[in-house]
Design an enzyme around this catalytic site. Sequence first.
Site, PDB file in Angstrom:
ATOM      1  CG  HIS A 155     -13.583   4.956  -0.183  1.00  0.00           C
ATOM      2  ND1 HIS A 155     -13.465   5.305  -1.679  1.00  0.00           N
ATOM      3  CD2 HIS A 155     -14.481   4.469   0.228  1.00  0.00           C
ATOM      4  CE1 HIS A 155     -14.726   5.098  -1.795  1.00  0.00           C
ATOM      5  NE2 HIS A 155     -15.646   4.753  -1.020  1.00  0.00           N
ATOM      6  CB  SER A 276      16.128  -3.731   6.933  1.00  0.00           C
ATOM      7  OG  SER A 276      17.268  -2.165   6.503  1.00  0.00           O
ATOM      8  CE  LYS A 282      11.853  -1.230   7.101  1.00  0.00           C
ATOM      9  NZ  LYS A 282      10.693  -0.495   6.676  1.00  0.00           N
ATOM     10  CD  GLU A 289       7.072  -5.775   1.001  1.00  0.00           C
ATOM     11  OE1 GLU A 289       6.858  -4.492   0.998  1.00  0.00           O
ATOM     12  OE2 GLU A 289       8.162  -6.344   1.074  1.00  0.00           O
TER      13      GLU A 289
END
Length: 458
Positions: A155, A276, A282, A289
């Site tokens: 979880h 970025s 970043k 992804e």
Amino acid sequence: MKLWGGNYSGDPDKDFWEFNRSFPFDRRLVAEEIAASRAYVRALGRCGAIKADEADRLDGALERLAQQVQADPACLEMDAEDVHSFVETRLTEAVGDLAGQAHLGRSRNEQSVTGLRLWLRRTTDRLRDAVARLVEALAAQGQSGADAVMPGYTHTRAAEPITFGHLAAAHAWALVRDHERLGDARRRANVLPLGSGALAGTALPIDREALARDLGFDQVSPNALDAVMDRDFAAEFTFACAQLQTHLARLAEDLIWLSGPEYGFFALPESFTTGSSLMPQKKNPDALELVRGKAARVDGDLVRLLALMKGLPAGYQKDLQEDKEAVFDAADTAGASVVVMTGVVAGLGLNRDVMRRAAGREDLMAAGLAVALAREGMPFRKAHGLVGSLVAEAQKTGSTLREVAARVLPAHSPGVAARLESVFDPDQAVRSRSAPGGTAPEAVRQSLAAAADRVRRP
Ligand code: ARG
């Protein structure tokens, strides 16, 4: 050159002609189309349907066409209707009217599915090899982190300490099953449809078994009508790709969140991230992804095939021309994703200290403590309740679970109270899970070796 039209009075509508053409995508099957045509003319020659020297001339011309296509892929840009008419047109240029004999009794219905089966066989082999490389990369990383302790999660809440090798093995075994699933799909794809005609079978005395052997098929299709309408081999391959992509996506997800600065367990190889345009700090996990995002795409390919099939009557229907792009897309997407994922896994760095610190959180040992109490004679539910109350007490008083345990447990179980040191040691905790499949370093090493071994088998 059109392969039909003797009974037509004019040309097809221009928009419809473009709509109808499959050459823009089925030209990917050109090598298979030529290989199947060569085997077919040889079979025609062997059974006497055409003369031996005609078969030789056709076979030779097709061989040269294969070489030309390989040397000059730009020749595939022509305005053909489909890959079948492309090959026949080029064969006609080479040998004149004799080219028509290569199609004696042969239908595009059986040709298109023969080409797709041959293509899938080759593509499946390549994809399985790529999956094997990924399993090996996971196994290598897992072996080097077989004793690297980290929290395991349920979880998305820290649950119990595990080793990094345990996590790597979990993902490796999922991929081992994909490797096997693709092998199963290959067996059902490797069946010869050729010699089925349009639907009723061939009237020529072709030896289909010999034709199958010539093309490396394991079997001949047992029903001509089924042979031209069956695409479940394609759906099955696409399912294997979708399941594989789902496994890649789950691996990607673990690497994404556990490499984020809030966790920091893993360092992603920089060459698989991008920056970025606004935020200079970043390094984003784009490779992962995209692997995750593309799972939606392969799922779409599978649904597309299943939906395509469901209402079709027996026999070939032009709807079936819509099969190929879904299959190509699934194969391309899964194939590229596996390669990228292998690069990420091979370049992954483990921040062992950070992982160990996170795994040392005492509440992760709560289950271990309850089991220890039960092994000293306390009924497990009671032990579970008692440890639960210790956790609550620790939270309430701002002390650690271990401090509370040291205070409370001597009255309940002096044995456990005396060895709290080892109960709260995450290394001890993982070492105790030594049954096969457990997270103990030795069990993990064996599991990883077995996974790598499984994908080396054919
Ligand atoms: N291009 C078609 C396909 O990919 C094969 C052509 C069969 N066409 C036909 N009218 N029988 O399915």
